[in-house]
Design an enzyme around this catalytic site. Structure first.
Site, short mmCIF file in Angstrom:
data_model
loop_
_atom_site.label_atom_id
_atom_site.label_comp_id
_atom_site.label_asym_id
_atom_site.label_seq_id
_atom_site.Cartn_x
_atom_site.Cartn_y
_atom_site.Cartn_z
N CYS A 243 -23.50 -25.16 -16.94
CA CYS A 243 -23.32 -26.57 -16.56
C CYS A 243 -22.13 -26.67 -15.63
O CYS A 243 -21.23 -25.86 -15.67
CB CYS A 243 -23.05 -27.46 -17.77
SG CYS A 243 -22.94 -29.19 -17.30
N CYS B 204 -17.13 -29.83 -17.10
CA CYS B 204 -16.54 -29.35 -18.35
C CYS B 204 -16.86 -30.30 -19.49
O CYS B 204 -16.85 -29.94 -20.65
CB CYS B 204 -15.04 -29.16 -18.22
SG CYS B 204 -14.18 -30.62 -17.70
N SER B 205 -17.19 -31.54 -19.15
CA SER B 205 -17.52 -32.49 -20.22
C SER B 205 -18.84 -32.10 -20.89
O SER B 205 -19.15 -32.60 -21.96
CB SER B 205 -17.61 -33.91 -19.67
OG SER B 205 -18.59 -33.98 -18.67
N CYS B 206 -19.59 -31.24 -20.28
CA CYS B 206 -20.87 -30.84 -20.85
C CYS B 206 -20.80 -29.46 -21.49
O CYS B 206 -21.81 -28.83 -21.75
CB CYS B 206 -21.96 -30.86 -19.79
SG CYS B 206 -22.16 -32.48 -19.09
#
Lengths: 209, 127
Positions: free
Chosen positions: A111, A114-116
């Site tokens: 991904c 970084c939130s994922c």
């Protein structure tokens, strides 16, 4: 090689950042523009704490799944619920899905944001995980990426790449290494590396542990 | 100063930074970013840790008065409020500029499909 773009369930309606993420980004943008901070130096500081973010319990989760078939089944059915039920943490990002490596199929996760990344379980994503070359090559040439990480899989093992979405994150459940019969969960957990849960590595060799 | 040494100085000078035996720990990536921003601004002499600790203490008191649960989980919320207040007080970035930039990031996010890095464009700043 199993590589099918229909499996890449992209979230097409834009991305989301939390209020806190937006405030931090705004500060970083303005301060960098005015020369008060150096974004590269900020990255260096954050990298130093790569493993210090989040409860970081992925290794214990994997060791538990290797030891307890009932937990393993629960983990593969609903990883978020199973991990919360273990009592290791209060909440896990919205939808965490654990994908199981088998002799027939090896899994990798990828991904851009970084939130994922399931940081609650794995800590902060390594820099290479966020890099454009990893993203595009993980999708187009996963076997080549694995080779770069020093991982050679049998030719008849399919590689499946799981692309995180804004709602769904993945972690890999690696195969339990042979020669670990009778090991305690605690001892098993020492074999579980971050890369083995991203799918860019395998658990440590029990002989080296 | 190395990151470790700088972080050590920070944890010695500012009480209650969440930490384990090896150093600071963070509940989420943005917390580490907020920590890194303060570390670098301090390095550049923008504030002293004494100054920081007193502003942070004040922010925590304000939050508690407003009903903050004070369980430690919101520590970096106060840290971020302190950063915003100090950069405004020192004339580095005022609240209006920060708000405008925050809104621009929100627009950039909304138009960026997942799987693409989010980047700011000039038109994100237009209303």
């Amino acid at each position: 090689m199993m590589q099918n773009h229909e499996e890449h369930d992209h979230h097409e309606n834009g991305s989301e950042l939390s209020e806190m993420q937006l405030r931090v980004r705004a500060l970083e943008t303005v301060l960098a523009e005015k020369g008060y901070i150096d974004p590269a130096a900020i990255d260096v500081i954050i990298e130093a704490y790569e493993t210090k973010v989040g409860p970081h319990n992925g290794a214990r989760v994997v060791a538990k799944a290797w030891s307890d078939p009932v937990f393993k089944q629960a983990l593969l059915a609903n990883a978020s619920e199973a991990i919360v039920a273990l009592g290791l943490m209060n909440r896990v990002g919205d939808h965490l899905i654990a994908v199981e490596n088998t002799p027939r199929q090896h899994n990798m996760i990828v991904c851009t944001l970084c939130s994922c990344y399931p940081w609650e379980v794995l800590g902060l994503p390594p820099v290479w995980y966020k890099s454009a070359p990893y993203r595009s090559r993980a999708v187009n040439d996963p076997r080549g990426v694995l080779a770069d990480f020093g991982v050679a899989l049998p030719a008849d093992t399919a590689i499946r790449v799981w692309d995180s979405t804004a709602e769904t994150r993945f972690m890999v459940l690696p195969m339990r290494p042979a020669g670990t019969e009778g090991w305690s969960e605690e001892r098993l957990a020492t074999l579980v590396t971050r890369d083995s849960m991203v799918g860019t590595g395998l658990p440590k060799n029990p002989k080296d542990a | 100063m190395s990151t470790d040494a700088a972080a050590l100085r920070a944890t010695q000078s500012v009480l209650n930074i969440p930490r384990n035996a090896e150093g600071p720990v963070f509940g989420a990536p943005w917390e580490a970013e907020a920590f890194a921003l303060a570390l670098q601004l301090h390095d550049r002499g923008v504030f002293t840790w004494t100054e920081w600790a007193s502003t942070l203490g004040d922010e925590i008191k304000k939050a508690q008065a407003a009903g903050d649960p004070d369980t430690g989980e919101t520590y970096y919320h106060h840290w971020l409020a302190t950063l915003e207040r100090i950069v405004a007080a020192k004339g580095l970035a005022d609240a209006a500029v920060l708000m405008r930039t925050r809104e621009a990031w929100q627009r950039a996010c909304a138009r960026t499909p997942h799987g693409t890095p989010i980047e700011l464009r000039a038109d994100d700043f237009e209303n």
